[in-house]
Structure formats: C-alpha cells, structure tokens
Scaffold this active site. Structure first.
Site, PDB file in Angstrom:
ATOM      1  CD  GLU A 140      -2.763  -1.417  -0.031  1.00 55.64           C
ATOM      2  OE1 GLU A 140      -3.070  -0.445  -0.743  1.00 55.64           O
ATOM      3  OE2 GLU A 140      -3.066  -2.599  -0.327  1.00 55.64           O
TER       4      GLU A 140
ATOM      5  CD  GLU B  76      -2.280  -3.732  -7.714  1.00 59.73           C
ATOM      6  OE1 GLU B  76      -1.535  -4.605  -7.253  1.00 59.73           O
ATOM      7  OE2 GLU B  76      -2.983  -2.995  -6.990  1.00 59.73           O
TER       8      GLU B  76
HETATM    9 ZN    ZN Z   1      -2.668  -2.951  -4.873  1.00 61.23          ZN
END
Ligand code: ZN
Length: 496
Positions: A262, A291
């Site tokens: 995160e 991502e």
């Molecule tokens: Zn993620």
C-alpha cells in the site's frame, strides 16, 4: 484567451469536491465509522455520486469542453479536456434510468455475495451475478465502437491499449512458461520452513514495524495516515492526503508486506505534482500502472534479499523470541516461499499471476461466450486444478472469494498481472542504469524511488502505461521480462 477553459474550471472544481467527499466517506466507512452508520452514510454517498454525475453531464460542461478545443491550451490542459470528454461519453451513453437501476443492484449485490460466501452457497448469489453480467454487457454494448468486442470495452476502462488480442498473448506466455516451471518447482521437493513467521506477534509491535517500514520505503507521514481495516487498501484525496490501511493477524509477513504494498500505491500518489493534483489527470495513470508500483515495492524491493541486509536486525530486535535464531537467508527464503494455493490475495509472487489468468479466461467466457453463471463453480475448480494443482473444497475458497464481480467490476483483474509485468520490465531496465541491489544493501532506497518519481509518478495520468514503458525503457510492453524475472529469481531460490 482561455475563456471557455477557465469557465470549465469552476465546474471541475465542484465535481472534484463531490468526488473527494465521497472518497473520504468511503474511507471512513471502512476504518473509523461506527457499524450502525452504514445505511445513513450510504445515502450521503449516493447523493454525492449523483451530484458528481450531474455536474459532469451538465450540457454547459459539454459545450465548454467543445469550445475549449479551439483555445490555445497547454499539453496538461488538453489532457484534462480529453479526460473530461471521455468521462462525459462514458456517463452519457448509458440511459439514466438503467444506470440508477444498476446502482441499486450494486448497492445490494455486495451484501448478497458476502452472505453467500459466508454460507458457502453459490445458488443464493447466482441470480444476482447473472443480472450483473447482463447489465455489464448491455452497458458495454452502448459504449462499443464499430465492431468492438464487449470485453474489449471493459478492458479498456482499466488499462488502455490492452485488448483481448494483447492479453491473450500476455497470458498465453504466462501459461506456457510458468505453469510447467511451477510444476518443476513443486516436484523438486524442496521444502521451505516459514513456521517462524506465524505465532505470537502482537498487534502493537506489528504496527510499530509497519510504520517503520512504510517510512523506510518513502511513505511521508506528514502527508499520509495509516489505519486498520478488514482488507488493506489505499485511498487518495490529493497529493497531500494519501491514506493506507492494513490488518493484523498472527502471520507477521501479512501485515508487513501489505503495508509495503500500500505504501507503493501511496508513494505514487504523493509523487503527483501540485499542478496536477485535484485535476482529472492528477492521479495514477491506470490500474495496471498503480499495481506496477505497489507490487514493485512489495516484491521487487521488499522481497529482495538486498533490501533486508541493512534492516533485518531492526526487525529481529523487535521480535527476539520469534526471529532471534533465524538467519537472514532463512528469513529471505521464508518470505519467498512458493506454495500453490486457492486464495489469490494470499498467493506468493510466483503463483499470483496464475490466479489472475484463471479469472481472465472466465471473464472472457462470461462476456464473450455467454457462459451461464451456473457453470462457474465447476469451471473455476477445474482451472485451479489444471494450472495450480489444487482444487477448492467449497465455493468460499473457490469462485466466491473475490468481491470484484459482486460490485459489477469485470475486466479489472487482468491489471493485477499486467502491473507485475510492467514492474519487471522497469526493473530489468533500472538494473542496467543503476546498481539496484547495491543501493538497497546500503539503504539508499531514496534513489530508486526518485527514479520512479521522475520517470512515472510526476506525470500523473498524462501518459498511458504503454507510453510509459516505451518512454522509460525504450521498448514496448514485453512479457518476457516478467517470465525471466520470476524463473530466474525462483530458479535460484529453489536451486533449479
Ligand atoms: Zn494494490
């Protein structure tokens, strides 16, 4: 000179304010809000969403956006108008009545899914899922260009420039290379002891460690906060308020790596420059690009032996009872343990993309081949057996494990695997340009972060992921780098 563009700003700032308020309520709902607040907050969130909708679809906004195109705009301003035009088209093509019906359905469907998962009862969710697929296909058909496939419309929402043709090639490579490699690895019989990662790890100590590592990789606590929620996620209000969450259990690596993951998302958003934040281009370029950054921090950096050289003692000193006798090499092996499993979110780095491959193949069948939802539990289980060698005992650890479809999100999954592959391509390039592992070993992670900020983060949404890869690495997207990275890393770790 820029009369229309300036008038447009008033509307965009309003839209942005509604959006920011909605996002803040949603974050609050998952973290601090009392349980009973849910239904009332939902109403507020619903109103904020429709206010956003009505600002963006205001005929005056459309007129101004058209007029702007005649004005002398900067590149950034042009990009903002382009984003706006796309957003208007997306919202406009779907009849308001159907959109409202769909919103009502999705406000119920996640609850129905959660209940079905709890009871391991697919039948109670199947009719809802069927409706969600029908709406999704219908909405995609309103937006499809001449001859465009419906699943391609959906894929484009999450990752521009990646349609089924590109993804068939990408996932085909993964299937051909990684499935046999994984088989070889699991049959080699090498067992890895990771038992010391589970045990009596107190929440207080895990939190302290999480904060340390968030800051160590570059999360700025003056511009961000960390809280607890059921599932970890990142929320971004603007570049000076980025929030991450984590959850704690008795596996210390779960929270540790979710915090680093995160933080990767958050560092991306904190790296958006002031002149872009709070505009339509003031956020990460795409799902996949996001991502690529979070998984870069989590895996390429965080599960790298070099990363732990300067800080492993720090972790050990926090948990002397559990890790006191564990050497750095044993620890590194444990955090990279490969074990084919049933649950995507708990998957290791090597098997992760095979979980995504399965979802991609199934979504394609649902949207393009009229697969009936009744078939899903069996097809899901068969594919897990074929690619990962494991078979779910029930639908909770099978087809009902992910929330995405219950929220009407189809086409989202591929971006998880694409992100990992983008990251590997960036990594291969960076290793040629800098002593990557040397920097990690001497704790100079800031120089790696700075490269990412300078080449990716500071552009916000001004480029697509494909453009980023070309501009940074000089090459179009190439899945080879990902396969090579994985087979090289895990071949070494497992002595293959
Ligand atoms: Zn993620």
């Amino acid at each position: 000179m820029k009369k229309a563009y300036e008038q447009l700003q008033t509307y965009l700032e309003r839209a942005q304010a509604f959006q920011t308020a909605r996002v803040l309520f949603e974050w609050d709902n998952e973290t601090l809000a009392p349980k009973a607040a849910g239904p009332n907050t939902s109403k507020v969130v619903g109103t904020l969403s429709s206010e956003y909708f009505s600002v963006i679809t205001d005929p005056e906004v459309k007129r101004l956006a058209e007029e702007c195109k005649e004005e002398a705009l900067t590149e950034t301003e042009k990009a903002i108008v382009r984003e706006l035009t796309e957003e208007i088209e997306k919202l406009e093509r779907v009849p308001a009545k159907e959109y409202r019906e769909f919103s009502e359905l999705t406000s119920e469907s996640a609850r129905i899914w959660a209940e079905a998962r709890k009871n391991k009862d697919f039948e109670s969710f199947a009719p809802t899922l069927r409706k969600l697929v029908e709406y999704t296909k219908k909405f995609a058909s309103y937006r499809a260009g001449e001859g465009q496939k419906l699943y391609d419309v959906l894929l484009d929402d999450y990752e521009k420039g990646f349609d089924m043709k590109a993804l068939d090639q990408f996932f085909g490579t993964l299937k051909d290379q990684l499935v046999p490699f994984l088989k070889r690895l699991t049959e080699s019989g090498g067992t890895v002891d990771d038992s010391f990662l589970a045990g009596d790890y107190s929440e207080k100590d895990q939190e302290a460690v999480g904060r340390f590592f968030a800051e160590y990789v570059g999360f700025d606590f003056d511009r961000g906060v960390m809280a607890v929620s059921a599932h970890p996620f990142t929320t971004n209000l603007h570049n000076k308020d980025v929030r991450i969450t984590t959850s704690y259990n008795d596996h210390v690596d779960d929270s540790l790596f979710s915090v680093i993951h995160e933080s990767g998302h958050a560092i991306y958003e904190m790296g958006i420059p002031d002149e872009l934040t709070q505009t339509l281009v003031g956020t990460g370029a795409s799902m996949g690009m996001h991502e690529s950054q979070s998984r870069f921090f989590e895996n390429i950096i965080g599960r790298n032996r070099a990363f732990w050289v300067p800080v492993y003692e720090k972790l050990k000193s926090r948990f002397p009872g559990q890790l006191g006798e564990v050497s750095l090499d044993r620890f590194v092996k444990a955090i990279n343990k490969v074990e084919p499993s049933l649950i995507r979110t708990q998957a290791d780095e090597l098997t992760y993309s095979l979980h995504v491959l399965i979802r991609y193949e199934i979504e394609k069948m649902l949207i393009e081949e009229d697969l009936d939802v009744e078939e899903l539990p069996r097809i899901w289980a068969d594919k897990y057996e074929e690619y990962l060698g494991v078979r779910p005992r029930d639908v909770a650890e099978g087809v009902l494990q992910d929330i995405h479809w219950s929220q009407g999100s189809f086409g989202y999954f591929p971006s998880y695997a694409l992100g990992s592959a983008f990251g590997a391509q960036l990594y291969a390039y960076m290793r040629k340009k800098m002593d990557f592992e040397g920097l990690l070993e001497s704790g100079r992670i800031g120089e790696i972060r700075e490269f990412l900020r300078e080449n990716i983060h500071k552009y916000g949404k001004l480029k697509t992921s494909r453009q980023f890869l070309k501009d940074v690495t000089g090459e179009d997207f190439n899945p080879r780098y990902y396969v090579d990275y994985l087979t090289d890393k895990y071949g070494k770790l497992y002595g293959l």
